[in-house]
Scaffold this motif. Structure first.
Motif, PDB file in Angstrom:
ATOM      1  N   PRO A 252      49.655   5.369 133.969  1.00  0.00           N
ATOM      2  CA  PRO A 252      49.754   4.071 133.281  1.00  0.00           C
ATOM      3  C   PRO A 252      49.789   4.314 131.763  1.00  0.00           C
ATOM      4  CG  PRO A 252      47.506   4.457 134.024  1.00  0.00           C
ATOM      5  CD  PRO A 252      48.326   5.618 134.533  1.00  0.00           C
TER       6      PRO A 252
ATOM      7  N   ASN B 177      54.052   8.586 136.658  1.00  0.00           N
ATOM      8  CA  ASN B 177      53.322   7.449 137.224  1.00  0.00           C
ATOM      9  C   ASN B 177      52.026   7.138 136.484  1.00  0.00           C
ATOM     10  OD1 ASN B 177      55.237   6.951 139.239  1.00  0.00           O
ATOM     11  ND2 ASN B 177      54.363   8.515 140.557  1.00  0.00           N
TER      12      ASN B 177
ATOM     13  N   SER C  37      56.736   0.741 131.851  1.00  0.00           N
ATOM     14  CA  SER C  37      56.088   1.926 132.413  1.00  0.00           C
ATOM     15  C   SER C  37      56.859   3.160 131.949  1.00  0.00           C
ATOM     16  CB  SER C  37      56.101   1.861 133.943  1.00  0.00           C
ATOM     17  OG  SER C  37      57.449   1.916 134.411  1.00  0.00           O
TER      18      SER C  37
END
Length: 198
Positions: free
Chosen positions: A45, A43, A111
């Motif tokens: 960035p 998760n 992502s």
């Protein structure tokens, strides 16, 4: 009869001890058990300072967390289909263009979670407690000695991380060896070879 029982008892004791004793390297330990870190790297960035960039190996990419969110963290991405094959497909896709620039542009629009469908995601991580705050230097944190570097792999099908390997640094001379250790892990894993402890 008693002698036979004593001999059998000693034999079982010897075999039991042999199973417990396993040689390990002073610096590198291969982990086979599943272990989940408290940090969910997937998760993170994509860092906006440098983003995802090429390595010297076609089809293998890296990204560094320049914010040092939870310590020193470097991501390695290698295509699940094989780095050379994947890169060759990209060359065909971007014919007549700057292939590396186009690939990096595409990767940086996604992502890590999304990229994990197509790429194996690996992480080299030194926890923040093994880092010294250095606000007046270029990097906000500097690694301490001694410390341990953890090498994780993300399993996209199970949404979890496991420790693949670790490396302990006991003195300054071992810094260069740690870089070699990281490099060998990148190459071995990107080529879907078996990991060997150094």
């Amino acid at each position: 009869m008693k002698i036979k029982i004593i001999i059998l008892f000693l034999l079982f004791q010897f075999v039991g001890c042999q199973k417990k004793i396993q040689p390990t390297s002073k610096h590198s330990e291969k982990k086979t058990e599943q272990s989940t870190p408290e940090i969910n790297f997937i998760n993170y960035p994509i860092d906006d300072f440098e983003g995802i960039t090429s390595t010297k190996y076609n089809g293998i990419y890296r990204s560094f967390d320049f914010k040092y969110t939870n310590g020193e963290t470097m991501f390695i991405l290698s295509p699940k289909s094989g780095n050379e094959k994947w890169y060759s497909e990209q060359e065909n896709k971007y014919k007549g263009k700057d292939v590396d620039a186009e690939i990096e542009k595409n990767l940086n629009q996604q992502s890590f979670k999304l990229l994990s469908n197509e790429f194996d995601v690996w992480v080299f991580h030194t926890p923040k407690e093994n880092m010294k705050k250095t606000p007046k230097m270029d990097a906000p944190y500097t690694p301490l000695i001694p410390r341990k570097i953890f090498f994780y792999k993300y399993d996209s099908s199970k949404n979890n991380w496991s420790i693949v390997n670790t490396y302990s640094i006991e003195n300054e001379k071992e810094e260069a060896k740690a870089n070699e250790w990281q490099e060998s892990n990148i190459v071995l894993n990107a080529n879907n070879w078996t990991l060997f402890s150094n």
